[in-house]
Design an enzyme around this catalytic site. Sequence first.
Site, PDB file in Angstrom:
ATOM      1  CB  CYS A 155      -0.823  -0.130   1.219  1.00  0.00           C
ATOM      2  SG  CYS A 155      -2.043   1.394   1.450  1.00  0.00           S
ATOM      3  CB  CYS A 209      -0.140   2.089   4.056  1.00  0.00           C
ATOM      4  SG  CYS A 209      -1.419   1.400   3.800  1.00  0.00           S
TER       5      CYS A 209
END
Length: 112
Positions: free
Chosen positions: A36, A39
């Site tokens: 991600c 993230c």
Amino acid sequence: MTTYTGEVAEVTDADFAAEVLAAARPVLVKFTAEWCGPCRQLTLVLAALAAEEAERLRVVEIDVDRNPGTTAAYGVLATPTLMVFRAGEPVKAIVGARPKRRLLQDLADVLG
């Protein structure tokens, strides 16, 4: 007096209840994944937040791929999802990355 560090610890399905639900102060949980990108963008923001708000808020992260039980239990469908727990209950959820200033605004009611 307890001394808090600004560290962002990793929690798992196995220790989530002890580390998050039983915590004495609010805990911000970052539901994350290695793949991600947003993230990763949040990593430095949350490290800074953990250091600055260490007395009022603990910051941890949990990998959604390695910990499907907790991820499913709280209905997390997207990463990053930030969820604040107080007294064992989720009290706020924020989906998506954001700059620190905006995150602090979003958390103002929780940090009060």
